[in-house]
Design a protein around this motif. Structure first.
Motif, PDB file in Angstrom:
ATOM      1  N   TYR A 166       0.824  -1.214   0.000  1.00 39.05           N
ATOM      2  CA  TYR A 166       0.000   0.000   0.000  1.00 39.05           C
ATOM      3  C   TYR A 166       0.860   1.266   0.000  1.00 39.05           C
ATOM      4  O   TYR A 166       0.910   1.998  -0.990  1.00 39.05           O
ATOM      5  CB  TYR A 166      -0.958  -0.065   1.200  1.00 39.05           C
ATOM      6  N   HIS A 167       1.582   1.547   1.103  1.00 35.06           N
ATOM      7  CA  HIS A 167       2.428   2.744   1.154  1.00 35.06           C
ATOM      8  C   HIS A 167       3.896   2.397   1.346  1.00 35.06           C
ATOM      9  O   HIS A 167       4.698   3.240   1.729  1.00 35.06           O
ATOM     10  CB  HIS A 167       2.001   3.678   2.292  1.00 35.06           C
ATOM     11  N   ALA A 168       4.208   1.105   1.188  1.00 34.22           N
ATOM     12  CA  ALA A 168       5.605   0.641   1.179  1.00 34.22           C
ATOM     13  C   ALA A 168       6.300   0.688   2.534  1.00 34.22           C
ATOM     14  O   ALA A 168       7.517   0.826   2.606  1.00 34.22           O
ATOM     15  CB  ALA A 168       6.424   1.394   0.122  1.00 34.22           C
ATOM     16  N   TRP A 169       5.563   0.607   3.640  1.00 35.90           N
ATOM     17  CA  TRP A 169       6.263   0.355   4.901  1.00 35.90           C
ATOM     18  C   TRP A 169       6.948  -0.994   4.751  1.00 35.90           C
ATOM     19  O   TRP A 169       6.368  -1.947   4.203  1.00 35.90           O
ATOM     20  CB  TRP A 169       5.275   0.329   6.078  1.00 35.90           C
ATOM     21  N   THR A 170       8.191  -1.056   5.267  1.00 38.96           N
ATOM     22  CA  THR A 170       9.014  -2.234   5.020  1.00 38.96           C
ATOM     23  C   THR A 170       9.536  -2.797   6.345  1.00 38.96           C
ATOM     24  O   THR A 170      10.066  -2.042   7.169  1.00 38.96           O
ATOM     25  CB  THR A 170      10.186  -1.855   4.092  1.00 38.96           C
ATOM     26  N   TYR A 171       9.364  -4.093   6.530  1.00 48.66           N
ATOM     27  CA  TYR A 171       9.733  -4.765   7.786  1.00 48.66           C
ATOM     28  C   TYR A 171      10.819  -5.783   7.505  1.00 48.66           C
ATOM     29  O   TYR A 171      10.797  -6.448   6.466  1.00 48.66           O
ATOM     30  CB  TYR A 171       8.511  -5.482   8.371  1.00 48.66           C
ATOM     31  N   ASP A 172      11.746  -5.928   8.458  1.00 46.80           N
ATOM     32  CA  ASP A 172      12.712  -7.015   8.280  1.00 46.80           C
ATOM     33  C   ASP A 172      12.076  -8.341   8.701  1.00 46.80           C
ATOM     34  O   ASP A 172      10.914  -8.371   9.137  1.00 46.80           O
ATOM     35  CB  ASP A 172      14.043  -6.720   8.995  1.00 46.80           C
ATOM     36  N   LEU A 173      12.825  -9.433   8.586  1.00 42.30           N
ATOM     37  CA  LEU A 173      12.237 -10.755   8.801  1.00 42.30           C
ATOM     38  C   LEU A 173      12.067 -11.078  10.282  1.00 42.30           C
ATOM     39  O   LEU A 173      11.563 -12.147  10.637  1.00 42.30           O
ATOM     40  CB  LEU A 173      13.076 -11.827   8.091  1.00 42.30           C
ATOM     41  N   ASP A 174      12.467 -10.125  11.170  1.00 45.95           N
ATOM     42  CA  ASP A 174      12.129 -10.250  12.582  1.00 45.95           C
ATOM     43  C   ASP A 174      10.953  -9.332  12.922  1.00 45.95           C
ATOM     44  O   ASP A 174      10.611  -9.181  14.093  1.00 45.95           O
ATOM     45  CB  ASP A 174      13.342  -9.922  13.457  1.00 45.95           C
ATOM     46  N   GLY A 175      10.390  -8.705  11.903  1.00 53.35           N
ATOM     47  CA  GLY A 175       9.195  -7.893  12.090  1.00 53.35           C
ATOM     48  C   GLY A 175       9.450  -6.429  12.371  1.00 53.35           C
ATOM     49  O   GLY A 175       8.509  -5.640  12.475  1.00 53.35           O
ATOM     50  N   LYS A 176      10.713  -6.040  12.488  1.00 53.90           N
ATOM     51  CA  LYS A 176      11.028  -4.641  12.806  1.00 53.90           C
ATOM     52  C   LYS A 176      10.773  -3.748  11.586  1.00 53.90           C
ATOM     53  O   LYS A 176      11.095  -4.136  10.451  1.00 53.90           O
ATOM     54  CB  LYS A 176      12.494  -4.579  13.221  1.00 53.90           C
ATOM     55  N   LEU A 177      10.227  -2.566  11.829  1.00 52.84           N
ATOM     56  CA  LEU A 177      10.023  -1.613  10.744  1.00 52.84           C
ATOM     57  C   LEU A 177      11.381  -1.041  10.355  1.00 52.84           C
ATOM     58  O   LEU A 177      12.065  -0.432  11.191  1.00 52.84           O
ATOM     59  CB  LEU A 177       9.085  -0.491  11.208  1.00 52.84           C
ATOM     60  N   VAL A 178      11.803  -1.237   9.124  1.00 50.85           N
ATOM     61  CA  VAL A 178      13.144  -0.778   8.746  1.00 50.85           C
ATOM     62  C   VAL A 178      13.127   0.351   7.722  1.00 50.85           C
ATOM     63  O   VAL A 178      14.117   1.051   7.562  1.00 50.85           O
ATOM     64  CB  VAL A 178      14.030  -1.942   8.212  1.00 50.85           C
ATOM     65  N   ALA A 179      12.016   0.521   7.040  1.00 51.03           N
ATOM     66  CA  ALA A 179      11.973   1.597   6.049  1.00 51.03           C
ATOM     67  C   ALA A 179      10.529   1.960   5.770  1.00 51.03           C
ATOM     68  O   ALA A 179       9.627   1.136   5.919  1.00 51.03           O
ATOM     69  CB  ALA A 179      12.666   1.162   4.747  1.00 51.03           C
ATOM     70  N   ALA A 180      10.352   3.210   5.399  1.00 56.54           N
ATOM     71  CA  ALA A 180       9.043   3.695   4.968  1.00 56.54           C
ATOM     72  C   ALA A 180       9.292   5.018   4.260  1.00 56.54           C
ATOM     73  O   ALA A 180      10.266   5.706   4.590  1.00 56.54           O
ATOM     74  CB  ALA A 180       8.114   3.911   6.163  1.00 56.54           C
ATOM     75  N   PRO A 181       8.478   5.389   3.303  1.00 56.05           N
ATOM     76  CA  PRO A 181       8.681   6.686   2.643  1.00 56.05           C
ATOM     77  C   PRO A 181       8.686   7.801   3.698  1.00 56.05           C
ATOM     78  O   PRO A 181       7.802   7.833   4.561  1.00 56.05           O
ATOM     79  CB  PRO A 181       7.466   6.795   1.705  1.00 56.05           C
ATOM     80  N   ASN A 182       9.705   8.647   3.667  1.00 55.25           N
ATOM     81  CA  ASN A 182       9.859   9.776   4.595  1.00 55.25           C
ATOM     82  C   ASN A 182      10.038   9.366   6.052  1.00 55.25           C
ATOM     83  O   ASN A 182       9.775  10.154   6.954  1.00 55.25           O
ATOM     84  CB  ASN A 182       8.652  10.748   4.518  1.00 55.25           C
ATOM     85  N   LEU A 183      10.473   8.159   6.299  1.00 55.41           N
ATOM     86  CA  LEU A 183      10.570   7.686   7.692  1.00 55.41           C
ATOM     87  C   LEU A 183      11.469   8.591   8.535  1.00 55.41           C
ATOM     88  O   LEU A 183      11.157   8.897   9.683  1.00 55.41           O
ATOM     89  CB  LEU A 183      11.091   6.239   7.720  1.00 55.41           C
ATOM     90  N   SER A 184      12.566   9.065   7.944  1.00 50.78           N
ATOM     91  CA  SER A 184      13.493   9.883   8.726  1.00 50.78           C
ATOM     92  C   SER A 184      12.861  11.223   9.121  1.00 50.78           C
ATOM     93  O   SER A 184      13.304  11.849  10.080  1.00 50.78           O
ATOM     94  CB  SER A 184      14.784  10.112   7.934  1.00 50.78           C
ATOM     95  N   LYS A 185      11.834  11.626   8.414  1.00 47.73           N
ATOM     96  CA  LYS A 185      11.184  12.905   8.768  1.00 47.73           C
ATOM     97  C   LYS A 185      10.014  12.696   9.725  1.00 47.73           C
ATOM     98  O   LYS A 185       9.287  13.637  10.037  1.00 47.73           O
ATOM     99  CB  LYS A 185      10.676  13.600   7.498  1.00 47.73           C
ATOM    100  N   MET A 186       9.804  11.432  10.156  1.00 51.61           N
ATOM    101  CA  MET A 186       8.674  11.149  11.051  1.00 51.61           C
ATOM    102  C   MET A 186       9.209  10.483  12.322  1.00 51.61           C
ATOM    103  O   MET A 186       9.069   9.278  12.512  1.00 51.61           O
ATOM    104  CB  MET A 186       7.659  10.234  10.346  1.00 51.61           C
ATOM    105  N   PRO A 187       9.830  11.274  13.196  1.00 56.48           N
ATOM    106  CA  PRO A 187      10.496  10.678  14.372  1.00 56.48           C
ATOM    107  C   PRO A 187       9.552   9.913  15.294  1.00 56.48           C
ATOM    108  O   PRO A 187      10.001   9.088  16.078  1.00 56.48           O
ATOM    109  CB  PRO A 187      11.108  11.895  15.082  1.00 56.48           C
TER     110      PRO A 187
END
Ligand code: FES
Ligand code: FE
Length: 371
Positions: free
Chosen positions: A101-122
């Motif tokens: 949908y909006h490309a939130w990206t999780y590693d294989l342990d389930g941690k959120l590792v990337a998302a569009p503009n993630l660094s601007k959303m502390p």
């Protein structure tokens, strides 16, 4: 004063237990989403990033392997705005699971590792917004999952079922099921309530009527007493029978490690709520059910053999055919029963004859969980 003799007939559950969506909802909550459920065969996920999605109760559960090869299970729901993360039944990702949908990206342990503009959303914490983990245990070469916040003891509720049935904790271990290889898998889509399938598996009163091939191999089944009637009992092969095959022809070498008394016998174990384990000297058949609605249950049935049997390319069809016929005969009986569950004739249920009395224990267990 005389007391009336106890009736040899015991009541079943009333028909509504097999037809009422409210009852099914309570079963989803208190049974399927509360207990340990056999979800995925571990070998179906051969490497990191391989995944499978399965329906457990009302949830879609994603089972995968992390980069170290360890099995992990998560709710298959994106933490952003709830899109289904993986829509396929199975697949393979490289390193991450990305929401379509909006490309939130999780590693294989389930941690959120990337998302569009993630660094601007502390405020979007990478752990806080990771995938919701699901409890997972591995046993018999399968990943078992439990959706409860506080899962019941796996030892008591799952392994304990096999010990209780076989009368000995070591009995099931001797088959070394986790080391066996899949020879065949058949998936059945059964138009019946999951409890009808459990009850049918537990009794053998029907064996003489609907299982000609099985009673040929296991003559004592013609008497109607299921192997599950007596603790520790395995049904003995007929004198002339060479193997657990559709025509009684020879099977394969006995699995190494089996005790002498496990040879030429069939043992059946019901691991409530949704697993049946069938143990014979040269293979193991494992059924696991996915109840989808009050009157629909998908059953995945695996035939497991010694690795060398499968590697040799040996023809396993004579042994597969025996239990495939049994499955087809059993599921047809369940499908014939299901529509009658809503009949006024079955409003108060039916009866269990003496050779079916042990099914009463299953009914009491269901009632204790769903009321
Ligand atoms: Fe998954 Fe938005 S719903 S990224
Ligand atoms: Fe049967």
């Amino acid at each position: 004063m005389t007391t009336a003799p106890a009736s040899s007939l015991h009541a079943t559950l009333p028909g509504s237990y097999y037809t009422d969506p409210q009852v099914f909802l309570r079963e989803q909550e208190h049974v399927l989403e509360s207990l340990w459920m056999c979800a995925v065969r571990s070998a179906d996920l051969p490497r990191p990033g391989a995944y499978r999605t399965v329906r457990i109760g009302r949830e879609s559960v994603l089972v995968t392997r992390n980069r170290h090869g360890a099995l992990r299970a998560f709710l298959n729901v994106c933490r952003h705005r709830g899109a289904r993360l993986c829509t396929e039944e199975s697949g393979q990702v490289r390193r991450n699971l990305q929401c379509p949908y909006h490309a939130w990206t999780y590693d294989l342990d389930g941690k959120l590792v990337a998302a569009p503009n993630l660094s601007k959303m502390p405020d979007v914490g990478r752990d806080a917004y990771g995938l919701r983990p699901v409890a997972l245990r591995e046993w018999l070469g399968y990943a078992w999952v439990c959706l409860a916040d506080d899962p019941p003891s796996f030892e008591d509720s799952v392994i304990g079922a096999a010990t209780e049935r076989l009368g000995d904790a070591a009995a099931v271990e001797r088959y070394r099921v986790h080391e066996l290889t899949l020879g065949r898998r058949i998936t059945y889509d059964v138009a019946a309530n999951w409890k009808l399938i459990v009850e049918n598996f537990m009794e053998c009163y029907h064996c003489a009527t609907i299982h000609p091939e099985l009673t040929e191999v296991l003559p004592e089944f013609a008497d109607g007493l299921a192997a599950q009637y007596f603790v520790g009992h395995g049904a003995r092969f007929g004198e002339e029978v060479k193997g657990f095959t559709v025509d009684g022809s020879a099977g394969f070498a006995r699995l190494s490690g089996l005790a002498e008394e496990q040879d030429r016998r069939y043992y059946a174990v019901t691991v409530r709520p949704t697993v049946f384990l069938n143990l014979v000297p040269d293979h193991v058949i494992l059924h696991r059910m996915y109840p989808l609605s009050v009157d629909r249950t998908v059953v995945e049935c695996d035939w497991l053999y010694a690795p060398e049997v499968v590697a040799s390319g040996a023809d396993v069809s004579a042994s597969v055919e025996l239990f495939h016929r049994v499955n087809a005969q059993d599921f047809a009986a369940c499908e014939r029963t299901q529509p009658a569950m809503s009949s006024r004739a079955y409003r108060d249920g039916g009866v269990l004859v003496p050779s079916e009395h042990h099914i009463g224990g299953f009914h009491a267990w269901v009632r204790s969980l769903v009321g």
